[in-house]
Design an enzyme around this catalytic site. Structure first.
Site, PDB file in Angstrom:
ATOM      1  N   HIS A  54       0.692  -1.149  -0.114  1.00 23.56           N
ATOM      2  CA  HIS A  54      -0.150  -0.074   0.077  1.00 23.56           C
ATOM      3  C   HIS A  54       0.817   1.265   0.014  1.00 23.56           C
ATOM      4  O   HIS A  54       1.788   1.218   0.274  1.00 23.56           O
ATOM      5  CB  HIS A  54      -0.890  -0.212   1.430  1.00 23.56           C
ATOM      6  CG  HIS A  54      -2.066  -0.995   1.182  1.00 23.56           C
ATOM      7  ND1 HIS A  54      -2.982  -0.815   2.036  1.00 23.56           N
ATOM      8  CD2 HIS A  54      -1.963  -2.137   0.398  1.00 23.56           C
ATOM      9  CE1 HIS A  54      -3.870  -1.807   1.766  1.00 23.56           C
ATOM     10  NE2 HIS A  54      -3.243  -2.712   0.950  1.00 23.56           N
ATOM     11  N   GLU A  56       0.984   3.940   1.708  1.00 28.12           N
ATOM     12  CA  GLU A  56       1.691   4.098   3.261  1.00 28.12           C
ATOM     13  C   GLU A  56       2.969   3.308   3.672  1.00 28.12           C
ATOM     14  O   GLU A  56       3.894   3.872   3.932  1.00 28.12           O
ATOM     15  CB  GLU A  56       0.519   4.236   4.198  1.00 28.12           C
ATOM     16  CG  GLU A  56      -0.679   5.194   4.010  1.00 28.12           C
ATOM     17  CD  GLU A  56      -1.844   4.183   3.265  1.00 28.12           C
ATOM     18  OE1 GLU A  56      -2.892   4.569   3.649  1.00 28.12           O
ATOM     19  OE2 GLU A  56      -1.516   3.575   2.241  1.00 28.12           O
ATOM     20  N   CYS A  87      -2.165  -0.278   7.462  1.00 31.02           N
ATOM     21  CA  CYS A  87      -1.774   0.964   7.313  1.00 31.02           C
ATOM     22  C   CYS A  87      -1.847   1.868   8.569  1.00 31.02           C
ATOM     23  O   CYS A  87      -0.662   2.359   8.951  1.00 31.02           O
ATOM     24  CB  CYS A  87      -2.033   1.781   5.949  1.00 31.02           C
ATOM     25  SG  CYS A  87      -1.578   0.895   4.673  1.00 31.02           S
TER      26      CYS A  87
END
Length: 150
Positions: A54, A56, A87
């Site tokens: 992801h 992040e 995250c």
């Protein structure tokens, strides 16, 4: 006049556009410390065949590598879409001081929509959160991406 939050979120939106260019969900993230961009990340799950890639996570890893430490005390993270549980946990473990969010994620959001992990006093760390910075362009990018795939 553009605020610093809007300027950094605009950089996150550019990263989100890069994610869309390689068929990943368009989410971008920028990690800032003392007014300096430490790292930029975009969703790379499809590109890297990695469920943890992801935006992040990508940005936090790059920022930690750059600083040579896993704690990012005092950092501000700009992300175009509200972080998920994974995250949000990474943000807590990195000890970021603040998170700035573009669009909210009503289905899986863990920083205000479904859960609010960054404000849970039972956890070891809390971070301040600012919502809805450049929310409209963040939402528009996501809508266009998914509309093209339906």
């Amino acid at each position: 006049m553009t605020t610093p939050d809007e300027a950094f979120m605009a950089q996150a939106l550019t990263a989100a556009e890069a994610a869309a260019a390689h068929d990943d969900v368009p989410v971008g993230c920028v990690v800032v410390l003392d007014g300096e961009v430490l790292a930029v990340g975009e969703n790379r799950r499809e590109l890297d065949a990695d469920p943890t890639a992801h935006a992040e996570i990508v940005a936090l890893r790059a920022a930690a590598t750059r600083l040579g430490r896993h704690r990012l005390d005092g950092a501000t993270v700009y992300v175009t879409l509200e972080p998920c549980v994974m995250c949000a946990g990474a943000l807590l473990n990195a000890r970021v001081g603040r998170v700035v969010i573009g669009a909210m994620e009503e289905k899986t959001g863990a920083v205000g929509s479904r859960y609010n992990l960054l404000a849970d006093p039972r956890l070891l760390h809390e971070a301040s959160v600012t919502y809805d910075v450049l929310a409209a362009p963040s939402q528009a990018l996501l809508r266009a991406f998914f509309a093209a795939r339906r």
